[in-house]
Motif scaffolding. Structure first.
Motif, PDB file in Angstrom:
ATOM      1  N   LEU A   1      86.981  52.920  37.194  1.00 24.81           N
ATOM      2  CA  LEU A   1      88.318  53.226  36.685  1.00 24.81           C
ATOM      3  C   LEU A   1      89.400  52.533  37.507  1.00 24.81           C
ATOM      4  O   LEU A   1      90.404  52.051  36.968  1.00 24.81           O
ATOM      5  N   ILE A   2      89.182  52.472  38.824  1.00 23.38           N
ATOM      6  CA  ILE A   2      90.135  51.786  39.707  1.00 23.38           C
ATOM      7  C   ILE A   2      90.215  50.305  39.358  1.00 23.38           C
ATOM      8  O   ILE A   2      91.303  49.715  39.327  1.00 23.38           O
ATOM      9  N   ILE A   3      89.067  49.708  39.063  1.00 23.18           N
ATOM     10  CA  ILE A   3      89.039  48.290  38.699  1.00 23.18           C
ATOM     11  C   ILE A   3      89.699  48.065  37.337  1.00 23.18           C
ATOM     12  O   ILE A   3      90.351  47.044  37.106  1.00 23.18           O
ATOM     13  N   LEU A   4      89.527  49.031  36.423  1.00 27.29           N
ATOM     14  CA  LEU A   4      90.100  48.893  35.081  1.00 27.29           C
ATOM     15  C   LEU A   4      91.630  49.011  35.087  1.00 27.29           C
ATOM     16  O   LEU A   4      92.305  48.320  34.317  1.00 27.29           O
ATOM     17  N   TYR A   5      92.176  49.856  35.944  1.00 26.62           N
ATOM     18  CA  TYR A   5      93.604  50.201  35.912  1.00 26.62           C
ATOM     19  C   TYR A   5      94.536  48.982  35.845  1.00 26.62           C
ATOM     20  O   TYR A   5      95.392  48.905  34.952  1.00 26.62           O
ATOM     21  N   PRO A   6      94.433  47.998  36.747  1.00 27.24           N
ATOM     22  CA  PRO A   6      95.383  46.877  36.703  1.00 27.24           C
ATOM     23  C   PRO A   6      95.148  45.914  35.538  1.00 27.24           C
ATOM     24  O   PRO A   6      95.989  45.038  35.294  1.00 27.24           O
ATOM     25  N   LYS A   7      94.047  46.088  34.815  1.00 26.67           N
ATOM     26  CA  LYS A   7      93.755  45.190  33.699  1.00 26.67           C
ATOM     27  C   LYS A   7      94.442  45.613  32.409  1.00 26.67           C
ATOM     28  O   LYS A   7      94.461  44.854  31.442  1.00 26.67           O
ATOM     29  N   VAL A   8      94.989  46.829  32.398  1.00 25.52           N
ATOM     30  CA  VAL A   8      95.631  47.327  31.180  1.00 25.52           C
ATOM     31  C   VAL A   8      97.131  47.385  31.375  1.00 25.52           C
ATOM     32  O   VAL A   8      97.631  47.564  32.488  1.00 25.52           O
ATOM     33  N   GLU A   9      97.849  47.229  30.288  1.00 27.28           N
ATOM     34  CA  GLU A   9      99.313  47.260  30.331  1.00 27.28           C
ATOM     35  C   GLU A   9      99.874  48.576  29.814  1.00 27.28           C
ATOM     36  O   GLU A   9     100.978  48.975  30.171  1.00 27.28           O
ATOM     37  N   SER A  10      99.126  49.245  28.957  1.00 24.37           N
ATOM     38  CA  SER A  10      99.621  50.458  28.310  1.00 24.37           C
ATOM     39  C   SER A  10      99.809  51.593  29.318  1.00 24.37           C
ATOM     40  O   SER A  10      98.903  51.927  30.077  1.00 24.37           O
ATOM     41  N   LYS A  11     100.992  52.187  29.290  1.00 24.65           N
ATOM     42  CA  LYS A  11     101.266  53.321  30.167  1.00 24.65           C
ATOM     43  C   LYS A  11     100.374  54.511  29.812  1.00 24.65           C
ATOM     44  O   LYS A  11      99.904  55.236  30.694  1.00 24.65           O
TER      45      LYS A  11
ATOM     46  N   SER B   1      92.261  44.204  42.968  1.00 22.06           N
ATOM     47  CA  SER B   1      93.082  44.974  42.032  1.00 22.06           C
ATOM     48  C   SER B   1      94.320  45.525  42.726  1.00 22.06           C
ATOM     49  O   SER B   1      95.436  45.468  42.187  1.00 22.06           O
ATOM     50  N   LEU B   2      94.124  46.048  43.932  1.00 24.12           N
ATOM     51  CA  LEU B   2      95.252  46.590  44.688  1.00 24.12           C
ATOM     52  C   LEU B   2      96.231  45.485  45.073  1.00 24.12           C
ATOM     53  O   LEU B   2      97.460  45.665  45.011  1.00 24.12           O
ATOM     54  N   SER B   3      95.717  44.331  45.452  1.00 20.10           N
ATOM     55  CA  SER B   3      96.585  43.227  45.848  1.00 20.10           C
ATOM     56  C   SER B   3      97.387  42.700  44.659  1.00 20.10           C
ATOM     57  O   SER B   3      98.557  42.311  44.805  1.00 20.10           O
ATOM     58  N   GLU B   4      96.788  42.699  43.463  1.00 18.78           N
ATOM     59  CA  GLU B   4      97.506  42.249  42.271  1.00 18.78           C
ATOM     60  C   GLU B   4      98.688  43.158  41.972  1.00 18.78           C
ATOM     61  O   GLU B   4      99.763  42.697  41.573  1.00 18.78           O
ATOM     62  N   LEU B   5      98.492  44.446  42.174  1.00 12.48           N
ATOM     63  CA  LEU B   5      99.587  45.393  41.973  1.00 12.48           C
ATOM     64  C   LEU B   5     100.713  45.124  42.974  1.00 12.48           C
ATOM     65  O   LEU B   5     101.899  45.132  42.613  1.00 12.48           O
TER      66      LEU B   5
END
Length: 414
Positions: free
Chosen positions: A265-275, A335-339
């Motif tokens: 789920l952590i890996i998926l989070y930054p891949k989606v745009e929908s709030k 993922s964290l770095s992308e955020l």
């Protein structure tokens, strides 16, 4: 000629009498009954009206089932069977996990299940009319899925639904969209995930049936999170809804841990745009007990707060892991770095996390030095590991910390 016809009719009646014994002789037996002949062989003909006994019998194609029978779908061979109702007090205890048993059930519900089974069995859809019909059948299941009893029945009928949705995979099967267009298939998937989520939510019997059906429950949960990157937002949201419905009652807790669903789920989070999808991910992580509910601001769920909460979860998860031993940790770190790159003010790196980064850099530097000492001629390995070391240094100082701090790190590498 009349004699020949009479002889043929007698032979046919004798064959049918042997194949389909009646329970008792009545005046109706003398009335000519409509028969179905699937081919030119008269021995293969059978009555259109299904004749029940106390034993299970296969309902053949085109046969009409009289009301008041027990009907089941055997998911091993996809046959529909029926019999007279026996002791209702014991029938539920005697059913097999791969059977679906409906006693005096709603005919629309039964017919919809049967229609879906036939579609999956045919593996194709040829026209718009059939698509409209399958949507109609799925809509019936949507209406019934929130009921505990029918939810358990749907769970027993899980295989055709999983195949139709694309969630059912084995070594010998490939994904099949059944001839739907892309838009049609998205609609079918969305409805099936709604049906399954509603069937399993707060329904321990349905969850037990699903658990007995799945060979590897943890992989099933992973598949609900790690789908196609181009997957439609509606489908992703519905799949997460199904995932969340399996969290209660504790039956799947061990499989959530085994499949490391929190990391997925952590890996998926930054891949989606929908709030809405991000909020659903955070809610599931909340239910997995990665963050306490009293730490969440229920009145303010904007994107920034969600990102801050996400960053806290990722950092707390990473400090317990090792980049060398856990490939998922590398993905979570990226993922964290992308955020952070997207918005420098989205969160502030925790000191424990920065200390963890320092330790990972030290370990990676030791790996590089060890490769240098070996001097085995595998220059590409050394280049790759040295490149990853520089990447970690960049993330530690230029992304999560003070950009000036990276100078000393790089000097130490010279």
């Amino acid at each position: 000629m009349k004699l020949i016809k009479s002889v043929i009719a007698s032979i046919l009646c004798l064959c049918l009498a042997q194949a389909f014994p009646v329970l008792a002789v009545s005046e109706q037996d003398t009335i000519e009954e409509e028969i179905i002949c699937p081919d030119s062989n008269p021995l293969n003909c059978y009555p259109k009206n299904f004749i029940p006994t106390e034993d299970w019998q296969i309902v053949k194609q085109g046969q009409v089932i009289p009301p008041g029978l027990e009907v089941k779908l055997d998911l091993e061979n996809m046959n529909r069977e029926a019999r007279l109702i026996k002791d209702q007090g014991n029938q539920l205890n005697k059913k097999r996990n791969h059977d679906i048993i409906i006693s005096n059930g709603d005919p629309n519900f039964q017919n919809s299940l049967e229609n879906i089974k036939e579609l999956v069995k045919s593996e194709s859809i040829n026209n718009r009319l059939r698509f409209d019909k399958i949507i109609e059948d799925l809509d019936v299941l949507v209406d019934w899925s929130s009921d505990l009893e029918t939810g358990a029945i749907i769970a027993q009928n899980i295989q055709p639904l999983l195949k139709l949705s694309g969630l059912y995979h084995t070594k010998n099967t490939q994904h099949n969209n059944f001839g739907f267009t892309e838009a049609q298939y998205i609609k079918v998937q969305e409805m099936i995930y709604r049906i399954l989520a509603s069937s399993f939510r707060n329904n321990i019997e349905a969850q037990e049936i699903l658990l007995n059906f799945l060979n590897e429950p943890d992989l099933f949960l992973v598949h609900l999170v790690s789908g196609d990157e181009k997957e439609n937002d509606v489908v992703i949201k519905r799949k997460l809804g199904l995932l969340g419905s399996l969290l209660n009652n504790g039956l799947f807790t061990d499989y959530f841990q085994k499949g490391e669903i929190d990391k997925e789920l952590i890996i998926l989070y930054p891949k989606v745009e929908s709030k809405d999808i991000k909020l659903r991910i955070m809610t599931i992580l909340d239910d997995i007990k990665l963050v306490r509910r009293d730490e969440r601001d229920e009145d303010d769920q904007d994107d920034v707060n969600l990102d801050k909460e996400y960053a806290i979860i990722v950092q707390n998860t990473l400090v317990k892991s090792s980049l060398n031993d856990d490939p998922q940790s590398r993905e979570m770190l990226i993922s964290l770095s992308e955020l952070k790159k997207k918005d420098k003010l989205s969160f502030r790196a925790d000191n424990k996390f920065l200390d963890w980064m320092d330790r990972q850099i030290t370990k990676q530097r030791e790996n590089v030095n060890e490769l240098r000492k070996r001097d085995v001629g595998e220059d590409h390995v050394l280049t790759t590991e040295h490149g990853y070391l520089n990447e970690l240094i960049t993330l530690r100082h230029e992304v999560f910390g003070n950009p000036l701090g990276s100078r000393k790190e790089y000097i130490d590498e010279l």
